[in-house]
Design an enzyme around this catalytic site. Structure first.
Site, PDB file in Angstrom:
ATOM      1  N   ASP A  11       3.579   8.096  -1.012  1.00 24.05           N
ATOM      2  CA  ASP A  11       4.611   9.111  -0.991  1.00 24.05           C
ATOM      3  C   ASP A  11       5.493   8.332  -2.082  1.00 24.05           C
ATOM      4  OD1 ASP A  11       4.567   6.842   0.775  1.00 24.05           O
ATOM      5  OD2 ASP A  11       5.427   7.820   2.462  1.00 24.05           O
ATOM      6  N   ASN A  33       2.195  14.484  -0.800  1.00 25.09           N
ATOM      7  CA  ASN A  33       0.519  14.546  -1.482  1.00 25.09           C
ATOM      8  C   ASN A  33       0.487  15.684  -2.807  1.00 25.09           C
ATOM      9  OD1 ASN A  33      -0.985  13.452   1.342  1.00 25.09           O
ATOM     10  ND2 ASN A  33      -0.240  12.234  -1.495  1.00 25.09           N
ATOM     11  N   LYS A  37      -4.167   2.170  -7.266  1.00 25.04           N
ATOM     12  CA  LYS A  37      -4.228   3.296  -6.621  1.00 25.04           C
ATOM     13  C   LYS A  37      -4.370   4.524  -7.996  1.00 25.04           C
ATOM     14  CE  LYS A  37      -2.193   3.871  -2.748  1.00 25.04           C
ATOM     15  NZ  LYS A  37      -1.842   1.726  -2.795  1.00 25.04           N
ATOM     16  N   CYS A  67       5.866   6.999  -8.121  1.00 26.22           N
ATOM     17  CA  CYS A  67       6.270   6.086  -8.997  1.00 26.22           C
ATOM     18  C   CYS A  67       5.707   6.717 -10.619  1.00 26.22           C
ATOM     19  CB  CYS A  67       4.993   4.627 -10.050  1.00 26.22           C
ATOM     20  SG  CYS A  67       4.948   3.824  -7.932  1.00 26.22           S
TER      21      CYS A  67
HETATM   22  N1  MGD Z   1      -1.555   1.061  -0.096  1.00 25.81           N
HETATM   23  C1  MGD Z   1      -1.156   1.565   1.244  1.00 25.81           C
HETATM   24  N2  MGD Z   1       0.471   1.571   0.271  1.00 25.81           N
HETATM   25  C2  MGD Z   1       1.402   2.598   1.817  1.00 25.81           C
HETATM   26  C3  MGD Z   1       0.711   3.799   2.211  1.00 25.81           C
HETATM   27  C4  MGD Z   1      -0.734   3.259   2.542  1.00 25.81           C
HETATM   28  O1  MGD Z   1      -1.420   4.466   3.528  1.00 25.81           O
HETATM   29  N3  MGD Z   1      -1.082   2.517   1.853  1.00 25.81           N
HETATM   30  N4  MGD Z   1       1.841   3.995   3.336  1.00 25.81           N
HETATM   31  C5  MGD Z   1       3.134   3.803   3.030  1.00 25.81           C
HETATM   32  C6  MGD Z   1       4.147   4.859   4.223  1.00 25.81           C
HETATM   33  S1  MGD Z   1       3.474   7.238   4.379  1.00 25.81           S
HETATM   34  C7  MGD Z   1       4.191   4.220   4.917  1.00 25.81           C
HETATM   35  S2  MGD Z   1       5.436   4.542   5.523  1.00 25.81           S
HETATM   36  C8  MGD Z   1       4.839   2.317   4.435  1.00 25.81           C
HETATM   37  C9  MGD Z   1       3.951   1.903   5.747  1.00 25.81           C
HETATM   38  O2  MGD Z   1       3.847   0.336   5.140  1.00 25.81           O
HETATM   39  P1  MGD Z   1       4.717  -0.438   6.232  1.00 25.81           P
HETATM   40  O3  MGD Z   1       6.313  -0.165   6.346  1.00 25.81           O
HETATM   41  O4  MGD Z   1       4.811  -1.309   5.465  1.00 25.81           O
HETATM   42  O5  MGD Z   1       4.213  -0.559   7.859  1.00 25.81           O
HETATM   43  P2  MGD Z   1       2.613  -1.150   8.162  1.00 25.81           P
HETATM   44  O6  MGD Z   1       1.733  -1.974   7.054  1.00 25.81           O
HETATM   45  O7  MGD Z   1       1.975  -0.457   8.863  1.00 25.81           O
HETATM   46  O8  MGD Z   1       3.096  -2.695   8.994  1.00 25.81           O
HETATM   47  C10 MGD Z   1       3.787  -3.326   8.496  1.00 25.81           C
HETATM   48  C11 MGD Z   1       4.252  -4.497   9.380  1.00 25.81           C
HETATM   49  O9  MGD Z   1       4.577  -3.884  10.260  1.00 25.81           O
HETATM   50  C12 MGD Z   1       4.088  -5.064  11.419  1.00 25.81           C
HETATM   51  N5  MGD Z   1       4.576  -4.552  12.863  1.00 25.81           N
HETATM   52  C13 MGD Z   1       3.992  -4.138  13.761  1.00 25.81           C
HETATM   53  N6  MGD Z   1       4.743  -3.848  15.190  1.00 25.81           N
HETATM   54  C14 MGD Z   1       6.027  -3.955  14.956  1.00 25.81           C
HETATM   55  C15 MGD Z   1       7.243  -3.441  15.452  1.00 25.81           C
HETATM   56  O10 MGD Z   1       6.768  -3.443  16.720  1.00 25.81           O
HETATM   57  N7  MGD Z   1       8.490  -4.183  15.104  1.00 25.81           N
HETATM   58  C16 MGD Z   1       8.417  -5.204  13.869  1.00 25.81           C
HETATM   59  N8  MGD Z   1       9.366  -4.998  13.176  1.00 25.81           N
HETATM   60  N9  MGD Z   1       7.070  -5.228  13.134  1.00 25.81           N
HETATM   61  C17 MGD Z   1       5.956  -4.606  13.847  1.00 25.81           C
HETATM   62  C18 MGD Z   1       3.088  -5.461  11.148  1.00 25.81           C
HETATM   63  O11 MGD Z   1       2.473  -6.904  11.680  1.00 25.81           O
HETATM   64  C19 MGD Z   1       2.791  -5.611   9.936  1.00 25.81           C
HETATM   65  O12 MGD Z   1       3.041  -6.509   9.179  1.00 25.81           O
HETATM   66  O13 MGD Z   1       3.820   2.273   3.801  1.00 25.81           O
HETATM   67  C20 MGD Z   1       3.563   2.975   2.017  1.00 25.81           C
HETATM   68  N10 MGD Z   1       2.392   2.499   1.284  1.00 25.81           N
HETATM   69  N1  MGD Z   2      -1.942   8.523  14.165  1.00 22.20           N
HETATM   70  C1  MGD Z   2      -0.910   8.221  13.676  1.00 22.20           C
HETATM   71  N2  MGD Z   2      -0.744   9.276  12.347  1.00 22.20           N
HETATM   72  C2  MGD Z   2       0.478   9.315  11.396  1.00 22.20           C
HETATM   73  C3  MGD Z   2       0.504   7.683  11.510  1.00 22.20           C
HETATM   74  C4  MGD Z   2      -0.062   6.295  11.947  1.00 22.20           C
HETATM   75  O1  MGD Z   2       0.014   5.330  11.915  1.00 22.20           O
HETATM   76  N3  MGD Z   2      -0.770   6.565  13.067  1.00 22.20           N
HETATM   77  N4  MGD Z   2       1.247   7.745   9.929  1.00 22.20           N
HETATM   78  C5  MGD Z   2       2.366   8.554   9.748  1.00 22.20           C
HETATM   79  C6  MGD Z   2       2.976   8.062   8.115  1.00 22.20           C
HETATM   80  S1  MGD Z   2       3.545   6.960   7.778  1.00 22.20           S
HETATM   81  C7  MGD Z   2       3.021   8.931   7.746  1.00 22.20           C
HETATM   82  S2  MGD Z   2       3.825   9.131   6.207  1.00 22.20           S
HETATM   83  C8  MGD Z   2       1.512  10.711   7.538  1.00 22.20           C
HETATM   84  C9  MGD Z   2       1.513  10.545   6.518  1.00 22.20           C
HETATM   85  O2  MGD Z   2       1.321  12.259   6.743  1.00 22.20           O
HETATM   86  P1  MGD Z   2       0.007  13.237   5.425  1.00 22.20           P
HETATM   87  O3  MGD Z   2       0.693  12.323   3.862  1.00 22.20           O
HETATM   88  O4  MGD Z   2       0.010  14.644   6.103  1.00 22.20           O
HETATM   89  O5  MGD Z   2      -1.569  11.943   5.004  1.00 22.20           O
HETATM   90  P2  MGD Z   2      -2.537  12.580   5.594  1.00 22.20           P
HETATM   91  O6  MGD Z   2      -2.660  13.102   7.284  1.00 22.20           O
HETATM   92  O7  MGD Z   2      -3.659  11.917   4.893  1.00 22.20           O
HETATM   93  O8  MGD Z   2      -3.049  13.613   4.996  1.00 22.20           O
HETATM   94  C10 MGD Z   2      -2.492  13.960   3.100  1.00 22.20           C
HETATM   95  C11 MGD Z   2      -3.337  14.999   3.058  1.00 22.20           C
HETATM   96  O9  MGD Z   2      -3.403  15.140   1.337  1.00 22.20           O
HETATM   97  C12 MGD Z   2      -4.864  15.437   0.827  1.00 22.20           C
HETATM   98  N5  MGD Z   2      -4.048  15.396  -0.840  1.00 22.20           N
HETATM   99  C13 MGD Z   2      -4.138  14.289  -1.672  1.00 22.20           C
HETATM  100  N6  MGD Z   2      -3.122  15.239  -2.875  1.00 22.20           N
HETATM  101  C14 MGD Z   2      -3.363  16.110  -2.702  1.00 22.20           C
HETATM  102  C15 MGD Z   2      -2.730  17.529  -3.836  1.00 22.20           C
HETATM  103  O10 MGD Z   2      -1.684  16.783  -4.688  1.00 22.20           O
HETATM  104  N7  MGD Z   2      -2.508  18.292  -2.776  1.00 22.20           N
HETATM  105  C16 MGD Z   2      -3.033  19.039  -1.875  1.00 22.20           C
HETATM  106  N8  MGD Z   2      -2.737  19.916  -1.561  1.00 22.20           N
HETATM  107  N9  MGD Z   2      -3.605  17.686  -0.783  1.00 22.20           N
HETATM  108  C17 MGD Z   2      -3.250  16.835  -1.461  1.00 22.20           C
HETATM  109  C18 MGD Z   2      -5.202  14.645   1.272  1.00 22.20           C
HETATM  110  O11 MGD Z   2      -6.832  14.962   0.821  1.00 22.20           O
HETATM  111  C19 MGD Z   2      -5.279  13.860   2.458  1.00 22.20           C
HETATM  112  O12 MGD Z   2      -5.891  14.645   3.440  1.00 22.20           O
HETATM  113  O13 MGD Z   2       1.338  10.396   8.436  1.00 22.20           O
HETATM  114  C20 MGD Z   2       2.250   9.477  10.185  1.00 22.20           C
HETATM  115  N10 MGD Z   2       1.277   9.330  11.201  1.00 22.20           N
HETATM  116  S1  SF4 Z   3       0.989   4.161  -8.460  1.00 22.63           S
HETATM  117 FE1  SF4 Z   3       0.376   3.357  -6.059  1.00 22.63          FE
HETATM  118  S2  SF4 Z   3       2.836   3.091  -5.118  1.00 22.63           S
HETATM  119 FE2  SF4 Z   3       2.904   4.495  -7.315  1.00 22.63          FE
HETATM  120  S3  SF4 Z   3       3.123   6.126  -6.237  1.00 22.63           S
HETATM  121 FE3  SF4 Z   3       0.632   6.313  -7.367  1.00 22.63          FE
HETATM  122  S4  SF4 Z   3      -0.369   5.250  -5.326  1.00 22.63           S
HETATM  123 FE4  SF4 Z   3       1.668   4.811  -4.144  1.00 22.63          FE
HETATM  124 MO    MO Z   4       4.787   6.753   6.125  1.00 20.37          MO
END
Ligand code: MGD
Ligand code: MGD
Ligand code: SF4
Ligand code: MO
Length: 731
Positions: A14, A111, A46, A17
């Site tokens: 999300d 996405n 990725k 880049c």
């Molecule tokens: N490769 C990769 N990158 C991503 C994503 C991904 O799925 N894959 N997802 C993207 C998205 S949508 C998001 S939201 C971000 C999430 O990414 P980040 O914001 O970095 O969140 P997390 O990696 O879930 O956890 C970060 C830290 O929160 C700490 N933590 C756990 N519980 C608590 C708490 O209660 N308080 C505090 N202060 N810290 C706590 C954990 O120990 C962990 O080190 O990453 C984004 N980047």
């Molecule tokens: N239980 C639980 N729920 C969570 C979280 C958690 O840590 N735990 N994290 C939360 C966070 S931080 C976030 S950001 C949200 C993320 O929620 P979403 O961004 O909705 O992520 P996903 O549920 O993995 O669904 C993304 C889907 O999009 C599809 N997709 C990828 N590219 C494309 C495209 O170009 N077109 C279409 N049509 N589909 C595509 C992928 O195959 C995948 O199935 O989830 C939240 N929900």
């Molecule tokens: S290049 Fe990597 S960090 Fe940048 S939007 Fe794509 S998946 Fe996310």
């Molecule tokens: Mo997120």
């Protein structure tokens, strides 16, 4: 032979880049870093893997119609036109019998990228308020809560800041790479970094200060910081006097949190708490970047409000090196306007699930903020990061499952693996099994798609033109160009809504035949077409204008920063921030479990089927501290079950010295594409964090109704490794 080399805004995660894509004969060949030196480091593996994802043999290429029982994964291929015809007929029949509110949509929009508010537009014209999203747990809800205090959702000025405070947030080279790069650059300039994390995360390892708080106690920590800042008079007195309401009430509340109490709640030494507060308040420009960690805990509204309050009282709002209130891009019609929120009648808005019980990100607050939002930002509905006009997901799934308070009978999931992406996966499954019509718009056969009646293949970012505007979070436009050709039955999410609308009596409200037409319309405010933009620019940043509030006031009912929130008071909630304890640990469930710690190779529930990415993280892992493992008689690499009162997940155990004692980490998003045909729903219930966390009231934040993913009670025990899970699924 044709070849193309274009700008691409990556939508694999999300953060979006801007990269370069190379295609040949309509197929993407390579995705590489940008040639602009400022962006050159801006890529993670990725993004590089995009060709493997976009050209994957399992990508959905034809519309599918269910032929077996729901969830049996039996399909026939049909044409796109037939699919839309049948979907429209069924949807009309359902809303004819149950009303338009019986139609719910789930999407994050990250996405699918080019929806441009068409989903909300369609729903608003039809009459349904029940739109839900993963952004209820991530950034969208933060935006809504930020608006309570100062009427917008700010973005930190990383380039000029002297201090960065990361509440858990842990950007890495392969996780949110651009934010990681910006933190690295700020650090190199001498900016201080403060990390608050129970674990020794990658950011904590190199931080100036690391506060290892107990999970779920961020709100208490912020109250402790304010106690120091007020007692030592480190706040910006002139700004508080001229631009804030409710200071005295807030100060009285903060006095209820002396550092001894905050130390007892958070487990962090009081001298360290005071030192961190002084560094933050003393910096000449400090930022608290958005973090999902406070989006997902029981005191979420208070914690997010406390971030807003810290920014305001330290004088960091709308200043160089602080937090910028950008406003809408003046030359690009925002999604908020395209969504037509004004056409949905108030009586339908009031039916939005969550409107009464947990209203903060629903239409209820949006209506209360209309006047000030229009006064300051020029349009009454500012739907920032898509998260300011949502229904409550748990209530929507409950209505789908139980038909109370009214039935929901049609459910569409677009680019969202809804089954696994909210709390209480058991309820979501029941909810989906009780539907008359489910449509999934997807690129792969996910567990959610398997439960659908119709699966429509979606396009990917190399196959569509796009101009990204960070979902109105910051006024920047970023170009993405189509390089590859989608297969015939493939559609974009905009096309899906526009084509479906042709079957309804509001088809004239979708006059833009293509994404390019709609982009021309969006750009019309700056007198350019999409072609003219792409011929001359790859990115455009609206220059910041600091302290705009001096001219307009803030977009709150009082026009000031509301330290005590008049909106929360009007809704019957505590207008001041507070700390509420999560569900108690017990002898039976002695560990605090938190979801998260994103895995570098995957975004959320995606990419487990991409061999080169899966090889980097073959199986899900539960993290535990060495002393806890020893007490439990567990070894690194054991297979364990992590149990709560609501469910269990199975995963490999990883003993990590950096884990905090008494805590367990469970990853998010694991299912097993390789088990399709062997395990129901490709193993969606084996390792998914969503089966562990309840959405009963004691797990929910009061004001938003979001679940406590950071520190709920659990236990762990050794099990046999499931026979069908392999560390080399694609070899
Ligand atoms: N490769 C990769 N990158 C991503 C994503 C991904 O799925 N894959 N997802 C993207 C998205 S949508 C998001 S939201 C971000 C999430 O990414 P980040 O914001 O970095 O969140 P997390 O990696 O879930 O956890 C970060 C830290 O929160 C700490 N933590 C756990 N519980 C608590 C708490 O209660 N308080 C505090 N202060 N810290 C706590 C954990 O120990 C962990 O080190 O990453 C984004 N980047
Ligand atoms: N239980 C639980 N729920 C969570 C979280 C958690 O840590 N735990 N994290 C939360 C966070 S931080 C976030 S950001 C949200 C993320 O929620 P979403 O961004 O909705 O992520 P996903 O549920 O993995 O669904 C993304 C889907 O999009 C599809 N997709 C990828 N590219 C494309 C495209 O170009 N077109 C279409 N049509 N589909 C595509 C992928 O195959 C995948 O199935 O989830 C939240 N929900
Ligand atoms: S290049 Fe990597 S960090 Fe940048 S939007 Fe794509 S998946 Fe996310
Ligand atoms: Mo997120």
């Amino acid at each position: 032979m044709s070849a193309a080399n274009s700008y691409s805004v990556c939508s694999i995660c999300d953060i979006g880049c801007q990269l370069r894509s190379e295609a040949k004969d309509g197929k993407v060949q390579r995705v590489i870093a940008h040639d602009n030196p400022l962006l050159a480091k801006n890529i993670c593996y990725k993004g590089v893997a995009a060709p493997s994802i976009h050209n994957h043999p399992d990508r959905l290429r034809s519309p599918l119609k269910r032929v077996g029982a729901r969830g049996d994964d039996q399909w026939e291929e049909i044409s796109y036109e037939q699919a839309l015809q049948e979907i429209a007929e069924k949807l009309k029949s359902i809303i004819g019998r149950f009303g338009p509110e019986s139609f719910a949509v789930s999407t994050s929009g990250w996405n699918t990228q080019v929806t441009y508010g068409a989903d909300r537009r369609f729903m608003n014209l039809l009459g349904s308020p029940n739109w839900i999203s993963g952004v209820a747990l991530c950034a969208g809800n933060t935006a809504a809560v930020n608006k309570l205090t100062y009427g917008w959702f700010p973005m930190g000025d990383f380039s000029n800041t002297q201090c960065i405070v990361l509440f858990g947030h842990n950007p890495k080279k392969h996780s949110w790479t651009p934010i990681y790069n910006q933190i690295e650059a700020a650090r190199a300039r001498g900016a201080k970094v403060i990390v608050l994390d129970p674990r020794v995360s990658e950011q904590a390892e190199v931080a100036d200060l690391h506060l290892r708080l107990r999970a779920g106690t961020d709100a208490a920590m912020c109250l402790g910081w304010l106690k120091v800042i007020f007692d030592e008079e480190l706040y910006d007195k002139a700004f508080v006097r001229d631009w804030c309401t409710g200071f005295d009430e807030l100060k009285a509340r903060v006095d209820e949190y002396p550092l001894e109490r905050v130390e007892a709640i958070t487990g962090v030494d009081r001298t360290l708490i005071a030192e961190a507060a002084r560094v933050y308040a003393g910096a000449d420009g400090a930022i608290i970047p958005w973090t999902p960690i406070t989006d997902m805990q029981i005191s979420s509204t208070s914690a997010i409000r406390l971030h807003s309050i810290l920014r305001a009282v330290t004088g960091n709002l709308d200043v160089v090196g602080g937090e910028l209130l950008g406003g809408f891009h003046q030359g690009y019609i925002p999604e908020s306007e395209l969504a037509l929120h004004e056409v949905l009648p108030l009586e339908q808005k009031k039916k939005q699930l969550g409107y009464e019980s947990h209203p903060v990100y629903t239409y209820r607050v949006a209506e209360m903020l209309k006047e000030p939002t229009e006064r300051v930002w020029g349009y009454p509905y500012a739907d920032l990061v898509m998260g300011c006009h949502m229904a409550n997901p748990s209530e929507v799934f409950r209505a789908m499952a139980t038909e109370r308070p009214y039935p929901i009978k049609a459910f569409f999931a677009l680019g969202n693996n809804a089954l696994m992406s909210y709390p209480n996966q058991h309820q979501i499954l029941k909810a989906m099994m009780n539907q008359e019509l489910i449509v999934a718009h997807e690129i792969f056969m996910t567990p959610t798609a398997m439960l659908a009646d119709y699966v429509l293949p979606g396009d990917v970012f190399t196959e569509r033109n796009h101009l990204a505007d960070s979902w109105s979070w910051s006024p920047r436009l970023t170009l993405s160009q189509k390089t590859a050709e989608p297969a015939e039955g493939v559609s974009s999410s905009y096309d899906f809504w526009k084509d479906l609308a042709q079957h309804f009596d509001f088809s004239d409200q979708f006059p833009w035949a293509s994404i390019e037409d709609l982009l021309d319309h969006r750009l019309s405010r700056s007198g350019r077409t999409f072609k003219e933009f792409s011929d001359t620019a790859f990115m455009e940043v609206q220059p910041p204008e600091f302290r705009k509030y001096r001219k307009t006031g803030f977009a709150t009912p009082s026009g000031k920063v509301e330290l005590a929130s008049s909106i929360l008071a009007d809704l019957g909630f505590d207008p001041l921030p507070y700390f509420r304890e999560g569900p108690a640990l017990s002898k039976d469930y002695p560990y605090a479990v938190f979801s998260g710690v994103r895995e570098d190779p995957f975004f959320q529930t995606g990419q487990r089927n991409i061999p080169e990415l899966r090889a980097r993280c073959p199986l899900p892992q539960i993290f535990i501290h060495p002393e806890d493992a020893e007490r439990e008689g567990l070894h690194d690499g054991d297979w364990v079950a992590l149990e709560t009162a609501y469910g269990e997940v199975r995963a490999e155990l990883a003993i990590k010295s950096g884990m905090k004692e008494g805590h367990l980490r469970v990853p998010h998003g694991w299912w097993y594409p390789e088990l399709r045909g062997q395990e129901a729903l490709s193993g969606a219930f084996i390792s998914s964090d969503a089966v562990l966390c309840s959405d009963d009231d004691e797990f929910l934040d009061l004001e938003q109704g979001i679940p406590h993913f950071k520190g709920y009670p659990g236990r762990v025990k050794k099990i046999e490794k499931p026979h069908n899970l392999s560390a080399k699924p694609y070899e």
